[in-house]
Design a protein around this motif. Structure first.
Motif, PDB file in Angstrom:
ATOM      1  N   GLN A  12       0.828  -1.194   0.000  1.00  0.00           N
ATOM      2  CA  GLN A  12       0.000   0.000   0.000  1.00  0.00           C
ATOM      3  C   GLN A  12       0.867   1.250   0.000  1.00  0.00           C
ATOM      4  O   GLN A  12       2.014   1.225   0.468  1.00  0.00           O
ATOM      5  CB  GLN A  12      -0.919   0.010   1.207  1.00  0.00           C
ATOM      6  CG  GLN A  12      -1.973  -1.078   1.183  1.00  0.00           C
ATOM      7  CD  GLN A  12      -2.950  -0.955   2.336  1.00  0.00           C
ATOM      8  OE1 GLN A  12      -2.698  -0.269   3.316  1.00  0.00           O
ATOM      9  NE2 GLN A  12      -4.096  -1.612   2.202  1.00  0.00           N
ATOM     10  N   PRO A  13       0.338   2.353  -0.491  1.00  0.00           N
ATOM     11  CA  PRO A  13       1.089   3.622  -0.423  1.00  0.00           C
ATOM     12  C   PRO A  13       1.509   3.916   1.015  1.00  0.00           C
ATOM     13  O   PRO A  13       0.730   3.728   1.957  1.00  0.00           O
ATOM     14  CB  PRO A  13       0.074   4.647  -0.932  1.00  0.00           C
ATOM     15  CG  PRO A  13      -0.805   3.869  -1.856  1.00  0.00           C
ATOM     16  CD  PRO A  13      -0.933   2.518  -1.221  1.00  0.00           C
ATOM     17  N   GLY A  15       3.862   2.274   2.461  1.00  0.00           N
ATOM     18  CA  GLY A  15       4.466   1.055   2.974  1.00  0.00           C
ATOM     19  C   GLY A  15       5.920   0.908   2.573  1.00  0.00           C
ATOM     20  O   GLY A  15       6.517   1.797   1.945  1.00  0.00           O
ATOM     21  N   LYS A  86       5.280   5.162  -3.022  1.00  0.00           N
ATOM     22  CA  LYS A  86       4.232   5.907  -3.696  1.00  0.00           C
ATOM     23  C   LYS A  86       3.761   5.114  -4.920  1.00  0.00           C
ATOM     24  O   LYS A  86       4.525   4.291  -5.454  1.00  0.00           O
ATOM     25  CB  LYS A  86       4.769   7.255  -4.162  1.00  0.00           C
ATOM     26  CG  LYS A  86       5.394   8.106  -3.077  1.00  0.00           C
ATOM     27  CD  LYS A  86       6.016   9.369  -3.661  1.00  0.00           C
ATOM     28  CE  LYS A  86       6.675  10.212  -2.584  1.00  0.00           C
ATOM     29  NZ  LYS A  86       7.278  11.448  -3.144  1.00  0.00           N
ATOM     30  N   PRO A  87       2.551   5.360  -5.382  1.00  0.00           N
ATOM     31  CA  PRO A  87       2.088   4.659  -6.585  1.00  0.00           C
ATOM     32  C   PRO A  87       3.037   4.838  -7.771  1.00  0.00           C
ATOM     33  O   PRO A  87       3.196   3.900  -8.575  1.00  0.00           O
ATOM     34  CB  PRO A  87       0.733   5.305  -6.852  1.00  0.00           C
ATOM     35  CG  PRO A  87       0.238   5.693  -5.502  1.00  0.00           C
ATOM     36  CD  PRO A  87       1.473   6.156  -4.767  1.00  0.00           C
ATOM     37  N   THR A  90       5.715   2.222  -8.659  1.00  0.00           N
ATOM     38  CA  THR A  90       5.349   0.957  -9.287  1.00  0.00           C
ATOM     39  C   THR A  90       6.163   0.734 -10.554  1.00  0.00           C
ATOM     40  O   THR A  90       6.192   1.588 -11.447  1.00  0.00           O
ATOM     41  CB  THR A  90       3.846   0.937  -9.625  1.00  0.00           C
ATOM     42  OG1 THR A  90       3.100   0.992  -8.414  1.00  0.00           O
ATOM     43  CG2 THR A  90       3.483  -0.319 -10.395  1.00  0.00           C
ATOM     44  N   VAL A 119       2.674  -0.562  -6.051  1.00  0.00           N
ATOM     45  CA  VAL A 119       2.231   0.245  -4.923  1.00  0.00           C
ATOM     46  C   VAL A 119       0.804   0.704  -5.217  1.00  0.00           C
ATOM     47  O   VAL A 119       0.579   1.526  -6.100  1.00  0.00           O
ATOM     48  CB  VAL A 119       3.150   1.448  -4.692  1.00  0.00           C
ATOM     49  CG1 VAL A 119       2.716   2.205  -3.434  1.00  0.00           C
ATOM     50  CG2 VAL A 119       4.598   1.003  -4.577  1.00  0.00           C
ATOM     51  N   SER A 120      -0.128   0.162  -4.480  1.00  0.00           N
ATOM     52  CA  SER A 120      -1.529   0.443  -4.749  1.00  0.00           C
ATOM     53  C   SER A 120      -2.369   0.158  -3.523  1.00  0.00           C
ATOM     54  O   SER A 120      -2.059  -0.752  -2.743  1.00  0.00           O
ATOM     55  CB  SER A 120      -2.020  -0.408  -5.925  1.00  0.00           C
ATOM     56  OG  SER A 120      -3.408  -0.228  -6.141  1.00  0.00           O
ATOM     57  N   SER A 121      -3.446   0.919  -3.380  1.00  0.00           N
ATOM     58  CA  SER A 121      -4.378   0.668  -2.281  1.00  0.00           C
ATOM     59  C   SER A 121      -5.520  -0.220  -2.753  1.00  0.00           C
ATOM     60  O   SER A 121      -6.403  -0.563  -1.960  1.00  0.00           O
ATOM     61  CB  SER A 121      -4.920   1.986  -1.746  1.00  0.00           C
ATOM     62  OG  SER A 121      -5.505   2.738  -2.791  1.00  0.00           O
TER      63      SER A 121
END
Length: 121
Positions: A12-13, A15, A86-87, A90, A119-121
């Motif tokens: 997750q962002p 993390g 951060k996304p 990725t 990186v994603s929620s």
């Protein structure tokens, strides 16, 4: 030199993840090691590099303060600790071994197969 990356995954962002790069083959204590990444639809870009002997490091500006590159000469393994992800981080992350950090930044050297970081929620 053969390189095998591991440690990628989904996070997750905000993390953290730690990537590892295990080297085998000829001794590489006099070499430098680095990381690149390639996001979908984008060119491959330099992330960070470190010299094996003295541990001198260099980072891309966008990861400074969040990513830390390190190495263990005995284990012949390099690491990329990634915090506050951060996304836009990725990408597929690749390990590279070369003669020095400048060579690595030029994309020259031995490459691993890559490990996916999402990186994603």
């Amino acid at each position: 030199v053969q390189l095998v990356e591991s440690g990628g995954g989904l996070v997750q962002p905000g993390g953290s993840l730690r990537l590892s790069c295990a080297a085998s083959g000829r001794t590489f204590s006099s070499y430098a090691m680095g990381w690149f990444r390639q996001a979908p639809g984008k060119e491959r870009e330099f992330v960070a590099a470190i010299t094996w002997t003295f541990g001198n490091t260099v980072y891309q500006d966008s990861v400074k303060g969040r990513f830390t590159i390190s190495r263990d000469n005995v284990k012949k393994t390099g690491y990329l600790q990634m915090n506050s992800l951060k996304p836009e981080d990725t990408a597929v992350y690749y390990c590279v071994v070369g003669s020095d950090t400048s060579t690595i930044r030029a994309g020259l050297g031995s490459w691993g197969q890559g490990t996916q970081v999402t990186v994603s929620s």
